[in-house]
Design a protein around this motif. Sequence first.
Motif, PDB file in Angstrom:
ATOM      1  N   HIS A 179       1.009  -1.329   0.050  1.00 15.76           N
ATOM      2  CA  HIS A 179      -0.045  -0.062  -0.209  1.00 15.76           C
ATOM      3  C   HIS A 179       0.812   1.344  -0.091  1.00 15.76           C
ATOM      4  CE1 HIS A 179      -3.115   2.911   0.844  1.00 15.76           C
ATOM      5  NE2 HIS A 179      -4.291   2.126   1.235  1.00 15.76           N
ATOM      6  N   THR A 180       2.150   1.159   0.584  1.00 15.35           N
ATOM      7  CA  THR A 180       2.855   2.305   0.672  1.00 15.35           C
ATOM      8  C   THR A 180       3.673   2.334  -0.480  1.00 15.35           C
ATOM      9  OG1 THR A 180       3.087   2.026   3.127  1.00 15.35           O
ATOM     10  CG2 THR A 180       4.669   3.223   2.124  1.00 15.35           C
ATOM     11  N   LEU A 181       4.128   1.403  -0.913  1.00 18.85           N
ATOM     12  CA  LEU A 181       5.069   1.289  -2.217  1.00 18.85           C
ATOM     13  C   LEU A 181       4.532   1.751  -3.277  1.00 18.85           C
ATOM     14  CD1 LEU A 181       8.021   0.382  -3.315  1.00 18.85           C
ATOM     15  CD2 LEU A 181       6.645  -1.375  -3.936  1.00 18.85           C
ATOM     16  N   ILE A 182       3.018   1.268  -3.518  1.00 16.58           N
ATOM     17  CA  ILE A 182       2.442   1.875  -4.569  1.00 16.58           C
ATOM     18  C   ILE A 182       1.745   3.271  -4.877  1.00 16.58           C
ATOM     19  CG2 ILE A 182       0.540   1.113  -6.247  1.00 16.58           C
ATOM     20  CD1 ILE A 182       0.808  -1.757  -5.420  1.00 16.58           C
ATOM     21  N   VAL A 183       2.214   4.137  -5.862  1.00 20.33           N
ATOM     22  CA  VAL A 183       1.712   5.505  -5.823  1.00 20.33           C
ATOM     23  C   VAL A 183       0.280   5.336  -6.251  1.00 20.33           C
ATOM     24  CG1 VAL A 183       2.118   7.630  -6.602  1.00 20.33           C
ATOM     25  CG2 VAL A 183       3.990   6.507  -5.902  1.00 20.33           C
ATOM     26  N   ASP A 184      -0.445   6.119  -6.039  1.00 22.26           N
ATOM     27  CA  ASP A 184      -1.870   6.456  -6.289  1.00 22.26           C
ATOM     28  C   ASP A 184      -2.376   4.772  -6.002  1.00 22.26           C
ATOM     29  OD1 ASP A 184      -4.185   7.229  -7.418  1.00 22.26           O
ATOM     30  OD2 ASP A 184      -3.455   7.321  -9.551  1.00 22.26           O
ATOM     31  N   ALA A 189      -5.092  -0.118  -7.500  1.00 15.69           N
ATOM     32  CA  ALA A 189      -5.744  -1.262  -6.964  1.00 15.69           C
ATOM     33  C   ALA A 189      -6.915  -1.714  -7.706  1.00 15.69           C
ATOM     34  CB  ALA A 189      -5.818  -1.214  -5.545  1.00 15.69           C
ATOM     35  N   ARG A 190      -7.677  -0.556  -8.115  1.00 16.83           N
ATOM     36  CA  ARG A 190      -9.093  -0.807  -8.748  1.00 16.83           C
ATOM     37  C   ARG A 190      -8.706  -1.387 -10.052  1.00 16.83           C
ATOM     38  NH1 ARG A 190     -14.024   1.319  -8.324  1.00 16.83           N
ATOM     39  NH2 ARG A 190     -13.563   2.842  -6.786  1.00 16.83           N
ATOM     40  N   GLY A 237       0.154  -1.416 -20.201  1.00 13.75           N
ATOM     41  CA  GLY A 237       1.323  -1.078 -20.035  1.00 13.75           C
ATOM     42  C   GLY A 237       1.028   0.595 -19.417  1.00 13.75           C
ATOM     43  N   GLY A 238       2.431   1.158 -19.342  1.00 11.38           N
ATOM     44  CA  GLY A 238       2.125   2.661 -19.087  1.00 11.38           C
ATOM     45  C   GLY A 238       3.277   2.960 -17.802  1.00 11.38           C
ATOM     46  N   ARG A 239       2.795   4.116 -17.209  1.00  7.33           N
ATOM     47  CA  ARG A 239       3.795   4.582 -16.338  1.00  7.33           C
ATOM     48  C   ARG A 239       3.269   3.966 -14.999  1.00  7.33           C
ATOM     49  NH1 ARG A 239       4.872   9.655 -13.306  1.00  7.33           N
ATOM     50  NH2 ARG A 239       7.069  10.336 -13.543  1.00  7.33           N
ATOM     51  N   ARG A 240       4.328   3.772 -14.074  1.00  3.11           N
ATOM     52  CA  ARG A 240       4.255   3.079 -12.805  1.00  3.11           C
ATOM     53  C   ARG A 240       5.002   3.894 -11.693  1.00  3.11           C
ATOM     54  NH1 ARG A 240       0.722   1.328 -15.602  1.00  3.11           N
ATOM     55  NH2 ARG A 240       0.000  -0.783 -15.920  1.00  3.11           N
ATOM     56  N   GLU A 241       4.518   4.403 -10.778  1.00  4.79           N
ATOM     57  CA  GLU A 241       5.367   5.186  -9.886  1.00  4.79           C
ATOM     58  C   GLU A 241       5.294   4.523  -8.461  1.00  4.79           C
ATOM     59  OE1 GLU A 241       5.620   9.714  -9.828  1.00  4.79           O
ATOM     60  OE2 GLU A 241       3.426   9.447 -10.340  1.00  4.79           O
ATOM     61  N   PHE A 242       6.499   4.524  -7.752  1.00  2.05           N
ATOM     62  CA  PHE A 242       6.672   3.722  -6.411  1.00  2.05           C
ATOM     63  C   PHE A 242       7.235   4.838  -5.696  1.00  2.05           C
ATOM     64  CE2 PHE A 242       6.693   0.684  -9.975  1.00  2.05           C
ATOM     65  CZ  PHE A 242       5.879  -0.214  -9.685  1.00  2.05           C
ATOM     66  N   GLU A 243       6.954   4.405  -4.223  1.00  4.25           N
ATOM     67  CA  GLU A 243       7.718   5.103  -3.200  1.00  4.25           C
ATOM     68  C   GLU A 243       8.481   4.272  -2.501  1.00  4.25           C
ATOM     69  OE1 GLU A 243       8.663   8.617  -1.771  1.00  4.25           O
ATOM     70  OE2 GLU A 243       6.984   8.653  -3.003  1.00  4.25           O
ATOM     71  N   HIS A 244       9.800   4.096  -2.949  1.00 10.21           N
ATOM     72  CA  HIS A 244      10.461   3.165  -2.505  1.00 10.21           C
ATOM     73  C   HIS A 244      11.386   3.488  -1.351  1.00 10.21           C
ATOM     74  CE1 HIS A 244      13.947   0.254  -2.625  1.00 10.21           C
ATOM     75  NE2 HIS A 244      13.423  -0.460  -3.360  1.00 10.21           N
ATOM     76  N   PRO A 245      11.474   2.744  -0.117  1.00  9.75           N
ATOM     77  CA  PRO A 245      11.961   3.049   0.966  1.00  9.75           C
ATOM     78  C   PRO A 245      13.581   3.391   1.208  1.00  9.75           C
ATOM     79  CG  PRO A 245      11.653   0.740   0.806  1.00  9.75           C
ATOM     80  CD  PRO A 245      11.026   1.384  -0.258  1.00  9.75           C
ATOM     81  N   ARG A 246      14.165   3.104   0.082  1.00  8.90           N
ATOM     82  CA  ARG A 246      15.183   3.603   0.098  1.00  8.90           C
ATOM     83  C   ARG A 246      15.682   4.648  -1.188  1.00  8.90           C
ATOM     84  NH1 ARG A 246      17.847  -0.882  -2.250  1.00  8.90           N
ATOM     85  NH2 ARG A 246      17.785   0.074  -4.142  1.00  8.90           N
ATOM     86  N   ASP A 247      14.877   4.358  -2.294  1.00  4.94           N
ATOM     87  CA  ASP A 247      15.298   5.339  -3.587  1.00  4.94           C
ATOM     88  C   ASP A 247      14.332   6.514  -3.709  1.00  4.94           C
ATOM     89  OD1 ASP A 247      17.359   3.660  -4.057  1.00  4.94           O
ATOM     90  OD2 ASP A 247      16.065   2.427  -5.528  1.00  4.94           O
ATOM     91  N   GLY A 248      13.149   6.365  -2.753  1.00  5.50           N
ATOM     92  CA  GLY A 248      12.164   7.522  -2.769  1.00  5.50           C
ATOM     93  C   GLY A 248      11.246   7.350  -3.961  1.00  5.50           C
ATOM     94  N   ILE A 250      10.258   6.895  -7.467  1.00  4.64           N
ATOM     95  CA  ILE A 250      10.787   6.451  -8.740  1.00  4.64           C
ATOM     96  C   ILE A 250       9.703   6.015  -9.817  1.00  4.64           C
ATOM     97  CG2 ILE A 250      12.998   5.589  -8.153  1.00  4.64           C
ATOM     98  CD1 ILE A 250      12.209   3.077  -7.296  1.00  4.64           C
ATOM     99  N   ALA A 251       9.984   6.027 -10.965  1.00  7.59           N
ATOM    100  CA  ALA A 251       8.966   5.760 -12.100  1.00  7.59           C
ATOM    101  C   ALA A 251       9.438   4.783 -13.129  1.00  7.59           C
ATOM    102  CB  ALA A 251       8.447   7.104 -12.744  1.00  7.59           C
ATOM    103  N   TYR A 252       8.636   4.034 -13.552  1.00  2.00           N
ATOM    104  CA  TYR A 252       8.926   3.111 -14.573  1.00  2.00           C
ATOM    105  C   TYR A 252       7.953   3.134 -15.748  1.00  2.00           C
ATOM    106  CZ  TYR A 252      12.329   0.923 -11.397  1.00  2.00           C
ATOM    107  OH  TYR A 252      13.380   0.640 -10.481  1.00  2.00           O
ATOM    108  N   ASP A 253       8.156   2.522 -16.790  1.00  2.00           N
ATOM    109  CA  ASP A 253       7.069   2.265 -17.876  1.00  2.00           C
ATOM    110  C   ASP A 253       6.975   0.603 -17.850  1.00  2.00           C
ATOM    111  OD1 ASP A 253       6.293   4.585 -19.079  1.00  2.00           O
ATOM    112  OD2 ASP A 253       8.306   4.748 -19.956  1.00  2.00           O
TER     113      ASP A 253
END
Length: 274
Positions: A179-184, A189-190, A237-248, A250-253
């Motif tokens: 829940h914390t790692l996944i931005v938005d 989840a929906r 596909g598309g943009r995925r953002e994460f709030e990483h505990p070490r790296d803050g 970060i965004a991926y495709d």
Amino acid sequence: MTSPSHDATPDTPPPLDTTPARALGEFIRAHRERLTPLAVGLPPGPRRRTPGLRREEVAQLCGVSPTWYTWIEQGRPVSASPDALARIAVALQLSRAERAYLFELAAQRDPAEPDTGGADTPEMLLKTVQLVQSPAYVLDRQWNAIAWNAQAADLFVGWLDGDHDRNLLRYTFLSPVGHTLIVDWESRARRLAAEFRADSIRHLNNAPTRALIDALIAASNAFALFWASQDVGEREGGRREFEHPRDGRIAYDQITFKPAHREDLKLVVLVRES
């Protein structure tokens, strides 16, 4: 025009059925109620007592009898040809994933579905994930991770690192770390629940899949709500953002690959944005 089953007469509807006929009816009704008259070129008319289109309007758009359409929505065991289902899909403006879900519920083959050729071996798919330089993992039909590389383990803390439950849905809906790692989180989840509904329809009544869904409905109010919405979506596909505990932040495709003839397996690759 597709007619009711041979046991039915216009005055004597067939008995209400359980799944899958009931599930088919609920799905069609939910999407009828979301469609406005304006979206299909019909005048809004007087005040409507129910949301969306009327059953008679959809029947007219499909070229089927209102009685037959009503019975199929009610979950009665009436015959439904692929052609009639295709017309329902067009009338309800279903997406490709929703259309595939409709045909799977009806246990019919979509006449517009192309044949696939060739088959990848699962062994090669499992080996491929280790050759990818970005986070990559392989999901089975219940969305358990069955292979992943070191980059994926580093990104997905609480899921692919250490000794954790490897199911993506349980991680997303039940793990505080997820829940914390996944931005938005709510939006993602929906979408995930809608994607799994589309992905799981071919084996929805298999014991492992049914047990997973039932357990998630019981354990997560959010999953129960999203699942009850009857939303269906392709795994995008598309943009995925994460709030990483070490790296803050970060965004991926994200890119998802499905091997031919093994659509129960999928290779997911995330390429970091520069």
